[in-house]
Design a protein around this motif. Structure first.
Motif, PDB file in Angstrom:
ATOM      1  N   GLN A  51     -16.102  62.476 -76.538  1.00  0.00           N
ATOM      2  CA  GLN A  51     -15.823  62.254 -77.764  1.00  0.00           C
ATOM      3  C   GLN A  51     -14.485  61.549 -77.646  1.00  0.00           C
ATOM      4  O   GLN A  51     -13.545  61.258 -78.405  1.00  0.00           O
ATOM      5  CB  GLN A  51     -15.531  63.516 -78.410  1.00  0.00           C
ATOM      6  CG  GLN A  51     -16.530  64.505 -78.809  1.00  0.00           C
ATOM      7  CD  GLN A  51     -17.624  63.812 -79.473  1.00  0.00           C
ATOM      8  OE1 GLN A  51     -17.357  63.194 -80.424  1.00  0.00           O
ATOM      9  NE2 GLN A  51     -18.821  63.991 -79.186  1.00  0.00           N
ATOM     10  N   LEU A  52     -14.077  61.145 -76.259  1.00  0.00           N
ATOM     11  CA  LEU A  52     -12.918  60.414 -75.929  1.00  0.00           C
ATOM     12  C   LEU A  52     -12.614  58.994 -76.855  1.00  0.00           C
ATOM     13  O   LEU A  52     -11.460  58.665 -76.789  1.00  0.00           O
ATOM     14  CB  LEU A  52     -12.572  60.108 -74.355  1.00  0.00           C
ATOM     15  CG  LEU A  52     -12.678  61.318 -73.446  1.00  0.00           C
ATOM     16  CD1 LEU A  52     -12.864  61.056 -72.222  1.00  0.00           C
ATOM     17  CD2 LEU A  52     -11.257  62.181 -73.753  1.00  0.00           C
ATOM     18  N   MET A  79      -2.166  69.826 -76.159  1.00  0.00           N
ATOM     19  CA  MET A  79      -2.001  70.569 -74.820  1.00  0.00           C
ATOM     20  C   MET A  79      -3.567  70.974 -74.518  1.00  0.00           C
ATOM     21  O   MET A  79      -4.173  71.516 -75.324  1.00  0.00           O
ATOM     22  CB  MET A  79      -1.213  71.895 -74.711  1.00  0.00           C
ATOM     23  CG  MET A  79      -1.368  72.400 -73.352  1.00  0.00           C
ATOM     24  SD  MET A  79      -0.026  73.933 -73.216  1.00  0.00           S
ATOM     25  CE  MET A  79       1.318  72.890 -73.173  1.00  0.00           C
ATOM     26  N   MET A  80      -3.882  70.752 -73.459  1.00  0.00           N
ATOM     27  CA  MET A  80      -5.284  70.903 -72.949  1.00  0.00           C
ATOM     28  C   MET A  80      -5.366  71.861 -71.416  1.00  0.00           C
ATOM     29  O   MET A  80      -4.436  71.295 -70.541  1.00  0.00           O
ATOM     30  CB  MET A  80      -6.022  69.442 -72.523  1.00  0.00           C
ATOM     31  CG  MET A  80      -6.196  68.823 -74.019  1.00  0.00           C
ATOM     32  SD  MET A  80      -7.059  67.296 -73.458  1.00  0.00           S
ATOM     33  CE  MET A  80      -8.625  67.722 -73.234  1.00  0.00           C
ATOM     34  N   GLN A  89     -14.134  65.941 -66.225  1.00  0.00           N
ATOM     35  CA  GLN A  89     -12.653  65.984 -65.906  1.00  0.00           C
ATOM     36  C   GLN A  89     -11.957  64.913 -65.515  1.00  0.00           C
ATOM     37  O   GLN A  89     -10.703  64.473 -65.994  1.00  0.00           O
ATOM     38  CB  GLN A  89     -12.365  67.259 -65.289  1.00  0.00           C
ATOM     39  CG  GLN A  89     -13.003  68.644 -65.712  1.00  0.00           C
ATOM     40  CD  GLN A  89     -12.476  69.784 -64.848  1.00  0.00           C
ATOM     41  OE1 GLN A  89     -11.153  69.735 -64.463  1.00  0.00           O
ATOM     42  NE2 GLN A  89     -13.111  70.892 -64.661  1.00  0.00           N
ATOM     43  N   LYS A  90     -12.554  63.932 -64.844  1.00  0.00           N
ATOM     44  CA  LYS A  90     -11.934  62.890 -64.310  1.00  0.00           C
ATOM     45  C   LYS A  90     -11.794  61.765 -65.382  1.00  0.00           C
ATOM     46  O   LYS A  90     -10.947  61.118 -65.728  1.00  0.00           O
ATOM     47  CB  LYS A  90     -12.737  62.095 -63.133  1.00  0.00           C
ATOM     48  CG  LYS A  90     -12.246  60.444 -62.589  1.00  0.00           C
ATOM     49  CD  LYS A  90     -13.155  60.098 -61.608  1.00  0.00           C
ATOM     50  CE  LYS A  90     -12.486  58.850 -61.163  1.00  0.00           C
ATOM     51  NZ  LYS A  90     -13.622  58.060 -60.368  1.00  0.00           N
ATOM     52  N   ALA A  91     -12.943  61.731 -66.286  1.00  0.00           N
ATOM     53  CA  ALA A  91     -12.910  60.992 -67.687  1.00  0.00           C
ATOM     54  C   ALA A  91     -11.765  61.211 -68.773  1.00  0.00           C
ATOM     55  O   ALA A  91     -11.068  60.585 -69.152  1.00  0.00           O
ATOM     56  CB  ALA A  91     -14.407  60.705 -68.171  1.00  0.00           C
ATOM     57  N   ILE A  92     -11.777  62.479 -68.873  1.00  0.00           N
ATOM     58  CA  ILE A  92     -10.785  63.021 -69.508  1.00  0.00           C
ATOM     59  C   ILE A  92      -9.201  62.677 -69.014  1.00  0.00           C
ATOM     60  O   ILE A  92      -8.366  62.376 -69.880  1.00  0.00           O
ATOM     61  CB  ILE A  92     -10.809  64.624 -69.488  1.00  0.00           C
ATOM     62  CG1 ILE A  92     -11.998  64.878 -70.358  1.00  0.00           C
ATOM     63  CG2 ILE A  92      -9.588  65.110 -70.361  1.00  0.00           C
ATOM     64  CD1 ILE A  92     -12.463  66.691 -70.506  1.00  0.00           C
TER      65      ILE A  92
END
Length: 231
Positions: free
Chosen positions: A150-151, A162-163, A177-180
């Motif tokens: 959904q980025l 905050m994530m 996680q890398k993509a985020i």
């Protein structure tokens, strides 16, 4: 004081309930707590009670009401875990975000102040989408599976987000996680915390997945974040 309240959905299709925990005095703001795939169960209600003890009005909407009102499942029960994944597969995410938006409006009217949103697992994904689609004042996402898909909505983030990511998350792999990080590290509204060695649901209030040290660290950051942005 805790009770249930009815909320009218934005599409006018009936009503759904939310668990409400009220602080002893005037609220310092409101926090909407977004469920995992297990409904508004004792763990989610415990989180609301904790926020009320901190002085916030806390609401947890029943987001599965369109399928089955009042779902409460135990993540440590294999059969109930399977039911939770079944609900997850049938859940209409867009309608869920609309129901969260209705809850935010209710929380703002009840508290007279700013509204924060915090979500876990499925709720972590919905919290991210809440940051892109609603007027919530501050948002916290705990290990939201599917955020990497959904980025493309991240350009719409206009309020603090905050994530919390578990580095050993079995549902959110290294590539996700890398993509985020690649998409959000440069966003001035977003702060991401990584938790080495932690798996999915490490901050769940009740159950075997909880890691006390990591949960307390993440929750302390969340409390400070809301104190800063909700007043």
């Amino acid at each position: 004081m805790a009770h249930m309240t009815d909320i009218a959905p934005l599409d006018g299709s009936g009503s759904f309930q939310a668990y409400v925990a009220e602080p002893a005095g005037k609220p310092r703001g409101a926090i909407v707590v977004i469920q995992e795939i297990f409904g508004v169960n004792p763990g989610i209600r415990q989180m609301c009670d904790g926020w009320a003890a901190e002085g916030y009005l806390a609401l947890a909407p029943d987001l599965f009401w369109r399928m089955e009102p009042g779902v409460q499942l135990d993540a440590d029960n294999e059969q109930e875990m399977a039911r939770g994944f079944d609900f997850y597969g049938k859940f209409d995410r867009d309608k869920g975000i609309a129901d969260i938006e209705a809850t935010i409006k209710t929380a703002r009217a009840m508290s007279g102040g700013k509204v924060g949103v915090v979500g876990y697992c499925l709720g972590g994904l919905l919290a991210f989408l809440t940051a892109t689609r609603t007027d919530a004042d501050a948002i916290v996402s705990y290990y939201g599976a599917g955020i990497d898909q959904q980025l493309h909505e991240s350009h719409a983030i206009g309020k603090p987000l905050m994530m919390h990511l578990a580095k050993a998350d079995k549902y959110i792999g290294p590539d996700a996680q890398k993509a985020i990080h690649e998409a959000l590290d440069g966003n001035r509204h977003v702060t991401i915390h990584d938790y080495e060695g932690q798996d999915h649901a490490f901050a769940r209030a009740i159950g075997s997945a909880r890691n006390e040290e990591a949960a307390n660290k993440a929750d302390g950051r969340t409390r400070a974040f809301f104190a800063e942005h909700l007043g």
